[in-house]
Design a protein around this motif. Sequence first.
Motif, mmCIF file in Angstrom:
data_model
loop_
_atom_site.group_PDB
_atom_site.id
_atom_site.type_symbol
_atom_site.label_atom_id
_atom_site.label_comp_id
_atom_site.label_asym_id
_atom_site.label_seq_id
_atom_site.Cartn_x
_atom_site.Cartn_y
_atom_site.Cartn_z
ATOM 1 N N ALA A 1 0.842 -1.201 0.000
ATOM 2 C CA ALA A 1 0.000 0.000 0.000
ATOM 3 C C ALA A 1 0.876 1.251 0.000
ATOM 4 N N SER A 2 1.357 1.644 1.186
ATOM 5 C CA SER A 2 2.040 2.935 1.334
ATOM 6 C C SER A 2 3.199 3.155 0.361
ATOM 7 N N ILE A 3 4.051 2.144 0.175
ATOM 8 C CA ILE A 3 5.245 2.315 -0.669
ATOM 9 C C ILE A 3 4.876 2.903 -2.029
ATOM 10 N N PHE A 4 3.783 2.370 -2.592
ATOM 11 C CA PHE A 4 3.385 2.849 -3.915
ATOM 12 C C PHE A 4 2.492 4.078 -3.821
ATOM 13 N N HIS A 5 1.572 4.073 -2.856
ATOM 14 C CA HIS A 5 0.644 5.204 -2.754
ATOM 15 C C HIS A 5 1.396 6.513 -2.517
ATOM 16 N N TYR A 6 2.407 6.469 -1.668
ATOM 17 C CA TYR A 6 3.148 7.697 -1.346
ATOM 18 C C TYR A 6 4.338 7.896 -2.269
ATOM 19 N N ARG A 7 4.455 7.046 -3.268
ATOM 20 C CA ARG A 7 5.475 7.175 -4.306
ATOM 21 C C ARG A 7 6.901 7.055 -3.779
ATOM 22 N N TYR A 8 7.093 6.287 -2.704
ATOM 23 C CA TYR A 8 8.475 6.043 -2.268
ATOM 24 C C TYR A 8 9.217 5.361 -3.408
ATOM 25 N N PHE A 9 8.528 4.414 -4.014
ATOM 26 C CA PHE A 9 9.050 3.713 -5.180
ATOM 27 C C PHE A 9 7.906 3.442 -6.143
ATOM 28 N N SER A 10 8.261 3.278 -7.425
ATOM 29 C CA SER A 10 7.235 2.861 -8.379
ATOM 30 C C SER A 10 7.226 1.332 -8.403
ATOM 31 N N ILE A 11 6.199 0.768 -9.016
ATOM 32 C CA ILE A 11 6.145 -0.694 -9.120
ATOM 33 C C ILE A 11 7.302 -1.195 -9.986
ATOM 34 N N GLY A 12 7.615 -0.425 -11.012
ATOM 35 C CA GLY A 12 8.733 -0.779 -11.882
ATOM 36 C C GLY A 12 10.044 -0.867 -11.111
ATOM 37 N N GLU A 13 10.281 0.105 -10.236
ATOM 38 C CA GLU A 13 11.510 0.104 -9.431
ATOM 39 C C GLU A 13 11.538 -1.101 -8.494
ATOM 40 N N ALA A 14 10.386 -1.378 -7.903
ATOM 41 C CA ALA A 14 10.313 -2.516 -6.977
ATOM 42 C C ALA A 14 10.628 -3.816 -7.710
ATOM 43 N N LYS A 15 10.056 -3.970 -8.911
ATOM 44 C CA LYS A 15 10.278 -5.218 -9.648
ATOM 45 C C LYS A 15 11.716 -5.338 -10.125
ATOM 46 N N ALA A 16 12.302 -4.233 -10.552
ATOM 47 C CA ALA A 16 13.698 -4.257 -10.999
ATOM 48 C C ALA A 16 14.604 -4.670 -9.834
ATOM 49 N N TYR A 17 14.302 -4.130 -8.657
ATOM 50 C CA TYR A 17 15.064 -4.455 -7.449
ATOM 51 C C TYR A 17 14.983 -5.957 -7.155
ATOM 52 N N LEU A 18 13.770 -6.503 -7.226
ATOM 53 C CA LEU A 18 13.566 -7.922 -6.921
ATOM 54 C C LEU A 18 14.231 -8.816 -7.972
ATOM 55 N N GLN A 19 14.074 -8.421 -9.215
ATOM 56 C CA GLN A 19 14.618 -9.231 -10.305
ATOM 57 C C GLN A 19 16.144 -9.328 -10.189
ATOM 58 N N LYS A 20 16.756 -8.193 -9.845
ATOM 59 C CA LYS A 20 18.209 -8.142 -9.696
ATOM 60 C C LYS A 20 18.687 -9.100 -8.605
ATOM 61 N N ARG A 21 17.808 -9.356 -7.647
ATOM 62 C CA ARG A 21 18.182 -10.230 -6.536
ATOM 63 C C ARG A 21 17.634 -11.648 -6.704
ATOM 64 N N GLY A 22 17.266 -11.956 -7.924
ATOM 65 C CA GLY A 22 16.924 -13.342 -8.233
ATOM 66 C C GLY A 22 15.485 -13.760 -7.983
ATOM 67 N N ILE A 23 14.616 -12.797 -7.678
ATOM 68 C CA ILE A 23 13.202 -13.147 -7.504
ATOM 69 C C ILE A 23 12.518 -13.041 -8.867
ATOM 70 N N PRO A 24 11.877 -14.127 -9.321
ATOM 71 C CA PRO A 24 11.215 -14.043 -10.622
ATOM 72 C C PRO A 24 9.971 -13.146 -10.556
ATOM 73 N N VAL A 25 9.954 -12.128 -11.379
ATOM 74 C CA VAL A 25 8.799 -11.217 -11.429
ATOM 75 C C VAL A 25 8.408 -10.981 -12.879
ATOM 76 N N ARG A 26 7.233 -10.422 -13.089
ATOM 77 C CA ARG A 26 6.772 -10.162 -14.452
ATOM 78 C C ARG A 26 7.344 -8.826 -14.943
ATOM 79 N N VAL A 27 8.451 -8.926 -15.663
ATOM 80 C CA VAL A 27 9.043 -7.760 -16.296
ATOM 81 C C VAL A 27 9.271 -8.165 -17.742
ATOM 82 N N GLU A 28 8.707 -7.433 -18.669
ATOM 83 C CA GLU A 28 8.865 -7.801 -20.083
ATOM 84 C C GLU A 28 10.290 -7.506 -20.523
ATOM 85 N N ASP A 29 10.950 -8.542 -21.084
ATOM 86 C CA ASP A 29 12.315 -8.316 -21.525
ATOM 87 C C ASP A 29 12.403 -8.271 -23.043
#
Lengths: 259, 202
Positions: free
Chosen positions: A231-259
């Motif tokens: 909720a808050s992370i995105f609502h208050y724009r601390y991070f965008s969903i794109g940033e969150a997914k890029a962060y997770l992907q870089k650390r080996g968590i499979p997420v839906r990011v179109e390559d």
Amino acid sequence: MLVKRIIPCLDVKEGKVVKGVHFENIKDVGDPVELARRYEEEGADELIFLDITASYEQRETMIQVAEKVAEVLTIPFTIGGGIGAAGQVANLLKAGADKISINTQAVLKPELITELAEMFGSQCVVVAIDVKRTWDRINRRSYWEVFINGGRTPTGKDALSWAQQVEKLGAGEILLTSMDTDGTQAGYDISLTRKVAERVHLPIIASGGAGKLEHLLAVLREGKADAALVASIFHYRYFSIGEAKAYLQKRGIPVRVED
Amino acid sequence: MIAIVDYEIGNLYSISKALARLGEEVVITNQAQVIREAEAVVLPGVGSFGKAMENLEKKEIKEAIRENQEDGKSLLGICLGLQLLFEKSQEAPRKKGLSLLPGEVMKLPPTNKIPHIGWNRVYFKKDSPLTQDIPQGRFFYFAHSFYALPEESSMVVGICNYNVVIPALVNQDNIWGLQFHPEKSSVWGMKILENWVRSWKK
């Protein structure tokens, strides 16, 4: 391979999104349709709308919300809050919701879970469980207790066995909220999430406490959650969903990011 | 006009909106006559195998679908709609399916979390009108506990992996089945729907 999901959660009161979502250049910050569209564009995997309307009469507005959201959205969305009868569920699904979530009524009438699963399929029945760590004075140990009525009423039920029971009754997913961490932005309850994830064979959506991207990583990795409610992370724009997914992907968590 | 078969339960609104967005005239119906008049038919995915077949039989929709198919009209089954195209299902062992395609529907193996809910990559085994301009390995949204195993592997156009290989896109002549929800699969889902419409539109 099935990827981990990132799910923004929007609280809706009388048809309007509350808990101010801070998008720039947005005319009506309370408009569920506009916010839903923004989150889809940003890469949300699905959305959850929780109806926090107090009065029963105004709950009908959720059907209109579902219809308007379904008109623009091409990702799935869930509606929860105050749902207790199959007729209500039929109307929400007909209006375009993909899943519904039940909480208090599932505890009061566990057979409702089975009824809904048989009627509409398990895949659209999410059971929300609100949990708080509680001291059991008789057995002199702490346990995770299930609360209902928006966290106001303790039930004495053990969350781990309740989770197993809802699986047997036909639930399709569990939305697990830790009341201890909810609103703190200090991180999800990892040990609770992990315990439940190891106990049941249903997808687990973890909720409560996300404040940093590390928290998402921890609950998806150590917590073994299948999805993270945010909720808050995105609502208050601390991070965008794109940033969150890029962060997770870089650390080996499979997420839906179109390559 | 596209007829979307109404089982009177579940979310039909999203698929009808998605097709309307492509500029198509869409009717949600449980009338055999309307289905016969349609250019193409969508069999959406809601409820359970047994219940759905009961409804299709009661309203003579089953016959209308079969006639359409013999007339060469396109039929698109989505999720449970795909499963109904086959002969039988472990979900309702005593109920016969539409039997338009040879094969049967199985429960996902218990080694997995069931239902299979979420976004999974789909890979194509061959070219087809529906996969035009869609690269390999795009994400589509799945929500199901059963999956169809066609008798002929030549019917499988697209697959996804969930510890077991799930046929995600099947085809024979004018019959198409999608195990995922195109109407919930964002850009690539819309692309598949667009391709499907283009495949039969004259």
